[in-house]
Design an enzyme around this catalytic site. Structure first.
Site, mmCIF file in Angstrom:
data_model
loop_
_atom_site.group_PDB
_atom_site.id
_atom_site.type_symbol
_atom_site.label_atom_id
_atom_site.label_comp_id
_atom_site.label_asym_id
_atom_site.label_seq_id
_atom_site.Cartn_x
_atom_site.Cartn_y
_atom_site.Cartn_z
ATOM 1 N N SER A 1 -0.467 7.675 -3.089
ATOM 2 C CA SER A 1 -1.443 7.611 -4.172
ATOM 3 C C SER A 1 -0.730 7.392 -5.509
ATOM 4 O O SER A 1 0.286 8.026 -5.785
ATOM 5 C CB SER A 1 -2.240 8.911 -4.227
ATOM 6 O OG SER A 1 -2.907 9.101 -3.007
ATOM 7 N N TYR B 1 -15.408 15.145 -7.824
ATOM 8 C CA TYR B 1 -14.398 14.109 -7.996
ATOM 9 C C TYR B 1 -14.352 13.194 -6.763
ATOM 10 O O TYR B 1 -14.351 13.672 -5.619
ATOM 11 C CB TYR B 1 -13.011 14.733 -8.254
ATOM 12 C CG TYR B 1 -11.936 13.679 -8.166
ATOM 13 C CD1 TYR B 1 -11.743 12.777 -9.211
ATOM 14 C CD2 TYR B 1 -11.184 13.517 -7.016
ATOM 15 C CE1 TYR B 1 -10.818 11.753 -9.097
ATOM 16 C CE2 TYR B 1 -10.257 12.499 -6.891
ATOM 17 C CZ TYR B 1 -10.074 11.618 -7.944
ATOM 18 O OH TYR B 1 -9.169 10.600 -7.816
ATOM 19 N N ARG C 1 -7.921 14.999 -6.146
ATOM 20 C CA ARG C 1 -8.045 15.594 -4.819
ATOM 21 C C ARG C 1 -7.380 16.956 -4.812
ATOM 22 O O ARG C 1 -6.351 17.162 -5.454
ATOM 23 C CB ARG C 1 -7.386 14.693 -3.763
ATOM 24 C CG ARG C 1 -8.211 13.457 -3.409
ATOM 25 C CD ARG C 1 -7.539 12.626 -2.319
ATOM 26 N NE ARG C 1 -6.318 12.019 -2.791
ATOM 27 C CZ ARG C 1 -5.097 12.457 -2.565
ATOM 28 N NH1 ARG C 1 -4.916 13.533 -1.796
ATOM 29 N NH2 ARG C 1 -4.054 11.850 -3.050
ATOM 30 N N ASP D 1 -6.712 -0.074 -0.804
ATOM 31 C CA ASP D 1 -6.420 1.338 -0.517
ATOM 32 C C ASP D 1 -6.377 1.685 0.968
ATOM 33 O O ASP D 1 -5.589 2.528 1.367
ATOM 34 C CB ASP D 1 -7.461 2.227 -1.216
ATOM 35 C CG ASP D 1 -7.000 3.668 -1.370
ATOM 36 O OD1 ASP D 1 -5.869 3.875 -1.860
ATOM 37 O OD2 ASP D 1 -7.747 4.585 -0.993
ATOM 38 N N LYS E 1 -11.347 8.811 1.785
ATOM 39 C CA LYS E 1 -10.202 9.463 2.414
ATOM 40 C C LYS E 1 -10.638 10.293 3.624
ATOM 41 O O LYS E 1 -9.970 10.325 4.653
ATOM 42 C CB LYS E 1 -9.457 10.337 1.387
ATOM 43 C CG LYS E 1 -8.799 9.530 0.266
ATOM 44 C CD LYS E 1 -7.988 8.446 0.854
ATOM 45 C CE LYS E 1 -7.019 7.646 0.040
ATOM 46 N NZ LYS E 1 -7.107 7.217 -1.261
ATOM 47 N N CYS F 1 0.973 4.864 -6.579
ATOM 48 C CA CYS F 1 2.289 4.234 -6.474
ATOM 49 C C CYS F 1 2.212 2.710 -6.369
ATOM 50 O O CYS F 1 3.166 2.072 -5.937
ATOM 51 C CB CYS F 1 3.066 4.811 -5.296
ATOM 52 S SG CYS F 1 3.560 6.519 -5.572
ATOM 53 N N HIS G 1 -3.392 4.149 5.030
ATOM 54 C CA HIS G 1 -3.527 4.162 3.571
ATOM 55 C C HIS G 1 -2.800 2.926 3.023
ATOM 56 O O HIS G 1 -1.719 3.026 2.456
ATOM 57 C CB HIS G 1 -2.896 5.455 3.039
ATOM 58 C CG HIS G 1 -3.193 5.757 1.611
ATOM 59 N ND1 HIS G 1 -2.444 6.647 0.874
ATOM 60 C CD2 HIS G 1 -4.166 5.321 0.773
ATOM 61 C CE1 HIS G 1 -2.937 6.734 -0.360
ATOM 62 N NE2 HIS G 1 -3.973 5.938 -0.444
ATOM 63 N N ARG H 1 -10.140 7.057 -13.463
ATOM 64 C CA ARG H 1 -10.375 5.984 -12.485
ATOM 65 C C ARG H 1 -11.494 5.050 -12.906
ATOM 66 O O ARG H 1 -12.394 5.435 -13.661
ATOM 67 C CB ARG H 1 -10.766 6.610 -11.139
ATOM 68 C CG ARG H 1 -9.718 7.559 -10.544
ATOM 69 C CD ARG H 1 -8.976 6.936 -9.419
ATOM 70 N NE ARG H 1 -7.779 7.692 -9.050
ATOM 71 C CZ ARG H 1 -6.936 7.299 -8.098
ATOM 72 N NH1 ARG H 1 -7.154 6.182 -7.426
ATOM 73 N NH2 ARG H 1 -5.852 8.003 -7.830
HETATM 74 N N1 LIG Z 1 6.938 0.300 -13.037
HETATM 75 C C1 LIG Z 1 5.962 -0.109 -12.237
HETATM 76 N N2 LIG Z 1 4.788 0.570 -12.242
HETATM 77 C C2 LIG Z 1 3.810 0.156 -11.419
HETATM 78 C C3 LIG Z 1 3.984 -0.980 -10.562
HETATM 79 N N3 LIG Z 1 2.837 -1.147 -9.850
HETATM 80 C C4 LIG Z 1 1.995 -0.160 -10.262
HETATM 81 N N4 LIG Z 1 2.566 0.618 -11.221
HETATM 82 C C5 LIG Z 1 1.920 1.746 -11.932
HETATM 83 O O1 LIG Z 1 1.641 2.780 -11.009
HETATM 84 C C6 LIG Z 1 0.387 3.419 -11.302
HETATM 85 C C7 LIG Z 1 -0.491 3.450 -10.081
HETATM 86 O O2 LIG Z 1 -0.683 2.146 -9.600
HETATM 87 P P1 LIG Z 1 -1.887 1.774 -8.627
HETATM 88 O O3 LIG Z 1 -1.710 0.344 -8.244
HETATM 89 O O4 LIG Z 1 -3.164 2.144 -9.261
HETATM 90 O O5 LIG Z 1 -1.599 2.783 -7.417
HETATM 91 P P2 LIG Z 1 -2.395 3.005 -6.033
HETATM 92 O O6 LIG Z 1 -1.345 3.093 -4.972
HETATM 93 O O7 LIG Z 1 -3.419 1.962 -5.865
HETATM 94 O O8 LIG Z 1 -3.059 4.434 -6.250
HETATM 95 P P3 LIG Z 1 -4.284 5.208 -5.482
HETATM 96 O O9 LIG Z 1 -5.546 4.546 -5.903
HETATM 97 O O10 LIG Z 1 -4.137 6.593 -6.009
HETATM 98 O O11 LIG Z 1 -4.072 5.177 -4.007
HETATM 99 C C8 LIG Z 1 -0.230 2.635 -12.451
HETATM 100 O O12 LIG Z 1 -0.031 3.350 -13.648
HETATM 101 C C9 LIG Z 1 0.540 1.351 -12.468
HETATM 102 O O13 LIG Z 1 0.599 0.788 -13.755
HETATM 103 C C10 LIG Z 1 5.237 -1.675 -10.586
HETATM 104 O O14 LIG Z 1 5.485 -2.654 -9.879
HETATM 105 N N5 LIG Z 1 6.197 -1.186 -11.438
HETATM 106 O O1 LIG Z 2 -8.648 9.570 -3.087
HETATM 107 C C1 LIG Z 2 -8.499 9.475 -4.290
HETATM 108 O O2 LIG Z 2 -8.793 10.343 -5.109
HETATM 109 C C2 LIG Z 2 -7.952 8.218 -4.871
HETATM 110 C C3 LIG Z 2 -6.956 7.587 -4.039
HETATM 111 O O3 LIG Z 2 -7.093 6.447 -3.673
HETATM 112 C C4 LIG Z 2 -5.775 8.347 -3.630
HETATM 113 O O4 LIG Z 2 -5.566 9.459 -4.112
HETATM 114 O O5 LIG Z 2 -4.990 7.819 -2.815
HETATM 115 MN MN LIG Z 3 -5.336 5.801 -2.390
#
Ligand SMILES: Nc1nc2c(ncn2[C@@H]2O[C@H](COP(=O)(O)OP(=O)(O)OP(=O)(O)O)[C@@H](O)[C@H]2O)c(=O)[nH]1
Ligand SMILES: O=C([O-])CC(=O)C(=O)O
Ligand SMILES: [Mn+2]
Length: 641
Positions: free
Chosen positions: A310, A259, A113, A335, A268, A312, A288, A426
């Site tokens: 994002s 993207y 983004r 999400d 979003k 996290c 979110h 992704r």
């Molecule tokens: N150390 C640690 N890393 C984590 C944990 N949960 C997720 N991660 C890492 O954080 C990164 C992002 O995790 P996602 O679950 O994909 O994050 P998201 O909030 O869904 O991200 P968006 O799709 O961008 O909104 C990945 O590389 C995970 O492996 C956790 O409990 N501990």
């Molecule tokens: O919007 C995107 O590119 C992917 C996503 O879930 C975020 O960034 O929170």
């Molecule tokens: Mn997201």
């Protein structure tokens, strides 16, 4: 000045096509069967759209001047057509190791983004930007005025689809026809977008039927172009990328990026930026947040929503495999949550999406086996690495991948110094492939929410879990969230950024008003969910995570549920309530430094309070609800007591 409502100049100059706007478009589209179709061919008559949706598509055609218009019907043969087109164009290649999986490599300048080019366009700046930042660049609302918006559209879109196909995608956010759902129409010149929208939203004939029946006045109009003259490879125009939102017109305009976060406009742009505006107007919340169902060993099922910025951990928590015996997790969404109090005062949530657009790196059998069981069929991978046997790989997936083709298409092996997969690579996967998808995930009325979690990446100072004393303290927790920056947007250094409610890049209106809206949710006849702040990412002096995370996070949820039952398992701290000694189940975890995980360093928190004060003053100013200042005073006095 050019606007979507007006006729592009060179169109108007052509006498054959003169006449009033709508007349002319009627002719062009040959709604009368005998009419010869000139200039534009269409896959099916636009009468399949509701009149309002159709008017938008006709205006977009006049503006972008594609050669062909394809109205997506959502059929399997259409999916095959899109896949073939993308292969012919070199946008995707097959991944023969799996069933119906595809790899897209983007232009290296179009990988995330672009927050700096994402704007909300309204009459008054104050509708978007809090008082303290009017006329200046704000972290909490990127504003563009209407004349600039019109000029930006006029500079980019006229004729931008010449010689190419425009895809028209009618889509529903949320189950088709559900009272909590909303509909939109996206027009795009990207087959990748059309195909991805099939996965991420509900599209096609069923949606168009409902749209016609309701003649939905509020259909969100989404105009997207890659901004490229061609279609080969990964078309985009990073220099001229803009993502614009006009809440008053229910309109989204996106140019120059293919993207997902910039181009799949239901996500979003609609579900959060326009969604938050609609939610405020109609008295609900567009957030979110992931939504998960959790069943405890006694068989009691509850639902939890959680907002983390994002990259996290939302997808990971939503699909967690709990390590505590007797617990079961089911996934409603990973999400976005749309939430509304029902007539019984229960907060009900739906996931408006139909798929997962998840972060690939870090996903493995150890960390997220459920995602691994979901993504190896019917999936589009973007910017991951490819293995020699036609599979995919990313950092953290397995130990020894051998020789790879990296996300840029170059040879890679373990001696390479750059990542094989882009950190924001992704997977785009249908949600119903998730083996633990919740049986209620498409329920019309939504699932009842018992607790809301906020969280972020905080390497120091912030405890594993803290419960807010009450709703307004919980709103303060959301308002003061901070997190380390990630690869999900263009920020490239690791700094701790304010990211209130994990919504900083997604607010559709003034953050001060957003806080007032959250505060106004609290009514005596409602069952207010408890609010918590969690941090899986605290590190020790050596930089090692103090908490194992992933499946072990169910231990925190276990405590959260006991608190939802009002059990006496907490201690008061200046920050809020934390588990009393021994109340967090750490059985079988091995060595865990719970003192370090829960320590509340006074100096750190006094500095944090100063940072919050500065943030409130510099970014929000007089738009900040007074109770936020009171909460900050409360925090300080408890720290100093
Ligand atoms: N150390 C640690 N890393 C984590 C944990 N949960 C997720 N991660 C890492 O954080 C990164 C992002 O995790 P996602 O679950 O994909 O994050 P998201 O909030 O869904 O991200 P968006 O799709 O961008 O909104 C990945 O590389 C995970 O492996 C956790 O409990 N501990
Ligand atoms: O919007 C995107 O590119 C992917 C996503 O879930 C975020 O960034 O929170
Ligand atoms: Mn997201």
């Amino acid at each position: 000045m050019l606007h979507l409502e007006t006729v592009p100049e060179d169109f108007a100059k052509n006498p054959v096509q003169s006449g009033t706007c709508s007349d002319r478009y009627t002719q062009i589209f040959g709604c009368r069967a005998s009419m010869p179709i000139s200039r534009v061919t269409v896959s099916q008559s636009l009468t399949c759209l509701s009149p309002k949706a159709r008017a938008f598509v006709e205006r977009s055609v006049a503006l972008c001047q594609p050669e062909h218009v394809h109205v997506c019907d959502g059929t399997d043969s259409e999916a095959d057509m899109l896949l073939k087109a993308m292969q012919d164009q070199g946008t995707i290649t097959p991944l023969p190791k799996y069933q119906n999986c595809w790899l897209a490599r983007t232009d290296p300048a179009d990988v995330a983004r672009v927050e700096s080019r994402t704007f909300i366009c309204t009459k008054r700046e104050r509708d978007v930007v809090p008082a303290a930042k009017l006329g200046k660049k704000s972290a909490l609302g990127n504003y563009m005025n209407i004349p600039t918006y019109e000029k930006a559209v006029g500079d980019r879109f006229p004729g931008c689809m010449r010689g190419r196909t425009m895809y028209v995608i009618a889509f529903s956010m949320g189950p088709v026809g559900s009272p909590l759902s909303k509909m939109g129409v996206e027009v795009t010149d990207s087959a990748y977008v059309a195909y991805s929208m099939r996965i991420m939203t509900r599209i096609g004939n069923r949606v168009m039927e409902v749209m016609r029946e309701k003649d939905e006045a509020k259909v969100v109009k989404c105009l997207h172009s890659t901004g490229s003259k061609g279609i080969a490879g990964w078309p985009c125009d990073p220099q001229r990328t803009l993502i614009l939102h006009r809440p008053s017109e229910n309109e989204i305009v996106s140019f120059g990026s293919g993207y997902g976060g910039n181009s799949l406009l239901g996500k979003k742009c609609f579900a959060l930026r326009l969604g938050s505006v609609l939610a405020r107007r109609e008295g609900w919340l567009a957030e979110h947040m992931l939504i998960l169902g959790i069943t405890d060993p006694e068989g009691n099922k509850r639902y939890i929503a959680a907002a983390f910025p994002s990259a996290c951990g939302k997808t990971n928590l939503a699909m967690m495999t709990p390590t505590l015996p007797g617990y079961k997790i089911e996934c409603v969404g990973d999400d976005i949550a749309w939430m509304k109090f029902d007539s019984d005062g229960v907060l009900r949530a739906i996931n408006p999406e139909n798929g997962f657009f998840g972060v690939a790196p870090g996903t493995s059998e150890e960390t997220n086996p459920i995602a691994m069981a979901s993504i190896f069929k019917n999936t589009v991978f973007t910017n991951v690495a490819e293995t020699e046997d036609g599979g995919v790989w990313w950092e953290g997936m397995t130990k020894d991948p051998g020789t790879l083709t990296d996300w840029k298409g170059e040879l890679w092996d373990s001696s390479s110094t750059t990542p094989a997969a882009h950190p924001n690579s992704r997977f785009c996967t249908p949600a119903n492939q998730c083996p633990i998808i919740d049986p209620e995930w498409e329920s019309d009325e939504g699932v009842p929410i018992s607790a809301i979690l906020f969280g972020g990446r905080r390497p120091t100072g912030v405890p594993l879990v803290v419960e807010a004393r009450n709703w307004r303290h919980g709103v303060f927790m959301g308002a003061t969230m901070r997190s380390e920056s990630t690869a999900a947007a263009e920020h490239n250094t690791k700094v701790i950024m304010h990211d209130p409610f994990a919504m900083r890049p997604f607010f559709g209106y003034n953050f001060g008003d957003y806080l007032k809206h959250w505060l106004s949710m609290n009514k005596s006849n409602r069952e207010m969910p408890k609010i918590f702040h969690v941090n899986w990412f605290r590190k020790d002096d050596q930089g090692k995570f103090l908490w194992p995370g992933y499946g072990e996070n169910c231990r925190v949820l276990d405590w959260v549920l006991r608190r939802c039952d009002n059990m006496n398992c907490f201690t008061e701290t200046p920050l809020g309530l934390v588990p009393s000694k021994g109340a967090l189940n750490t059985d079988g975890l091995g060595e865990i430094d719970t003192d370090a995980l829960f320590s509340i360093p006074k100096d750190f928190w006094l500095q944090e309070a100063d940072a919050i004060e500065k943030y409130f003053r510099d970014e929000v100013g007089s738009d900040l609800p007074n109770v936020m200042w009171e909460e900050l005073d409360g925090l300080r006095s408890r720290l100093l007591a």
